[in-house]
Write an enzyme that holds these catalytic residues in place. Structure first.
Site, PDB file in Angstrom:
ATOM      1  N   SER A  94       7.786  -5.343  -9.563  1.00 59.99           N
ATOM      2  CA  SER A  94       7.533  -5.018  -8.160  1.00 59.99           C
ATOM      3  C   SER A  94       6.718  -6.091  -7.440  1.00 59.99           C
ATOM      4  CB  SER A  94       6.807  -3.676  -8.058  1.00 59.99           C
ATOM      5  OG  SER A  94       7.617  -2.631  -8.545  1.00 59.99           O
ATOM      6  N   ARG A 110       4.908  -5.173   0.658  1.00 59.76           N
ATOM      7  CA  ARG A 110       6.216  -4.797   0.147  1.00 59.76           C
ATOM      8  C   ARG A 110       7.288  -5.095   1.203  1.00 59.76           C
ATOM      9  NH1 ARG A 110       7.998   1.481  -1.047  1.00 59.76           N
ATOM     10  NH2 ARG A 110      10.097   1.079  -1.825  1.00 59.76           N
ATOM     11  N   ARG A 120       5.307 -10.659  -0.902  1.00 53.65           N
ATOM     12  CA  ARG A 120       5.310 -10.539  -2.371  1.00 53.65           C
ATOM     13  C   ARG A 120       6.406 -11.425  -2.973  1.00 53.65           C
ATOM     14  NH1 ARG A 120       8.609  -5.243  -4.508  1.00 53.65           N
ATOM     15  NH2 ARG A 120      10.007  -5.010  -2.732  1.00 53.65           N
ATOM     16  N   ASP A 135       6.341   5.579  -0.508  1.00 52.46           N
ATOM     17  CA  ASP A 135       5.458   5.823  -1.659  1.00 52.46           C
ATOM     18  C   ASP A 135       4.314   6.768  -1.304  1.00 52.46           C
ATOM     19  OD1 ASP A 135       7.087   4.175  -3.038  1.00 52.46           O
ATOM     20  OD2 ASP A 135       5.620   2.606  -3.423  1.00 52.46           O
ATOM     21  N   PHE A 158      -4.049   0.072  -6.550  1.00 50.52           N
ATOM     22  CA  PHE A 158      -4.519   0.104  -7.932  1.00 50.52           C
ATOM     23  C   PHE A 158      -5.530  -1.000  -8.226  1.00 50.52           C
ATOM     24  CE2 PHE A 158       0.082   1.631  -8.697  1.00 50.52           C
ATOM     25  CZ  PHE A 158      -0.235   2.885  -8.204  1.00 50.52           C
ATOM     26  N   GLU A 173      -5.817  -1.070 -15.270  1.00 52.18           N
ATOM     27  CA  GLU A 173      -6.326  -2.082 -14.348  1.00 52.18           C
ATOM     28  C   GLU A 173      -7.696  -2.619 -14.751  1.00 52.18           C
ATOM     29  OE1 GLU A 173      -4.949   0.783 -13.479  1.00 52.18           O
ATOM     30  OE2 GLU A 173      -3.104   0.127 -12.463  1.00 52.18           O
ATOM     31  N   HIS A 201       2.058  -4.523  -1.884  1.00 55.41           N
ATOM     32  CA  HIS A 201       2.260  -3.133  -1.458  1.00 55.41           C
ATOM     33  C   HIS A 201       1.023  -2.582  -0.743  1.00 55.41           C
ATOM     34  CE1 HIS A 201       5.426  -3.808  -4.342  1.00 55.41           C
ATOM     35  NE2 HIS A 201       6.015  -2.669  -4.022  1.00 55.41           N
TER      36      HIS A 201
END
Length: 315
Positions: free
Chosen positions: A33, A163, A6, A113, A79, A54, A105
């Site tokens: 993020s 991530r 990322r 998470d 998401f 989204e 992620h």
């Protein structure tokens, strides 16, 4: 050296934005993020934060693309791959729109998470869509090369990023070719075909098993759709079996794609992934161990598979 994919995305999107004013950045309120924030700070007039919405992220990206721009829409994999699936299918894929979906992620290495945020189904979801290309780079340098390549390619694509920090495998001169895998080591006992973080794990397994006298071919398959059929056939001819490793459900992902290629040319194949389960909260390495994707568990499973295909015994 370790670096997250990322982070490489954020750095490269900024570089590409400086080179091409047709590139537009979008996020569903997660630009910090995903690291798209680097682009946002430099080009605020070319960046759109649509909020926690989204479906709007995809709809706005589709409209921007139809005007000749190149939108990079980013969010967490959990998401962006699931909540707007209908919009991805009907707006992007049905119309072959030039939208780049960047999912950070992904997988178990999201860690604390927890299961609701650890997307383990996204490769399967994206791979089945007509006109959608699917990629998962193995390190930061390949991420940069991939982004430069897909910027020149026309059509929708899904890029699966992390991530967690990944070990650096390729140097900065890495060139990414759509539909092509990389042979990272040669061997004639079995081929390990891996993607993403599991490529570095495959190399660790190779080092251990080679000390025991086994000969392992390791393949980085970052282009999952289109996939390198010729390389998979070559593995089936030059080694006694194939193991696939992915930080994804064992259904519908890299392993399934490899099995589809080999359906008319069967060889022993073992698919290693998450076995029909959701993730859970924990440190990344603890989760990999729990689901059998740590180096020790992989070494045990692959040693057992080699003994079976090589000697007819699992001992």
């Amino acid at each position: 050296m370790m670096k997250s994919t990322r982070e490489a995305f954020g750095e490269t999107l900024l570089e590409l934005g400086k080179e091409n004013d047709k590139i537009i950045g979008l996020s569903a309120d997660l630009q910090d993020s995903t690291k798209a924030i680097y682009f946002q700070k430099e080009f605020p007039d070319r960046f759109f934060n649509v909020g926690i919405s989204e479906q709007d992220l995809i709809g706005i990206s589709a409209g921007i693309s139809s005007e000749g721009f190149i939108p990079f829409a980013s969010s967490f994999a959990a998401f962006i791959a699931t909540r707007p699936y209908d919009q991805i299918r009907m707006l992007l894929c049905y119309n072959k729109l030039n939208v780049k979906l960047v999912a950070t992620h992904s997988g178990l290495t999201v860690g604390e998470d927890g299961g609701s945020a650890q997307c383990l189904e996204d490769i399967a979801l994206m791979r089945v869509l007509p006109n959608m290309k699917v990629f998962q780079p193995c390190d930061a340098n390949e991420t940069k090369a991939l982004l430069r390549t897909i910027t020149k390619d026309i059509g929708p694509c899904y890029i699966r990023l992390s991530r967690a920090d990944y070990p650096i495998i390729f140097d900065e001169n890495k060139v990414f070719t759509i539909g092509q895998g990389d042979i990272l080591s040669e061997g004639n006992d079995v081929s390990i075909i891996a993607t993403g973080f599991m490529v570095s794990k495959a190399l660790e397994v190779k080092d251990t098993l080679e000390k025991e006298g086994f000969s392992i071919r390791v393949v980085n398959m970052s282009s999952i759709k289109p996939i390198d059929k010729n390389l998979i056939f070559d593995c089936s001819k030059k080694t006694k079996g194939i193991i696939t490793i992915e930080e994804h459900q064992s259904f519908g992902g890299l392993g399934a794609a490899v099995l589809e290629v080999l359906s008319l040319n069967p060889v022993p194949v073992k698919v290693i992934g998450v076995n029909d389960a959701f993730g859970q909260s924990g440190k990344a390495e603890e989760l990999l161990s729990h689901y059998g994707l740590d180096t020790s568990s992989l070494t045990y499973a692959i040693r057992k598979f080699i003994n079976k295909v090589k000697y007819g015994s699992e001992g």
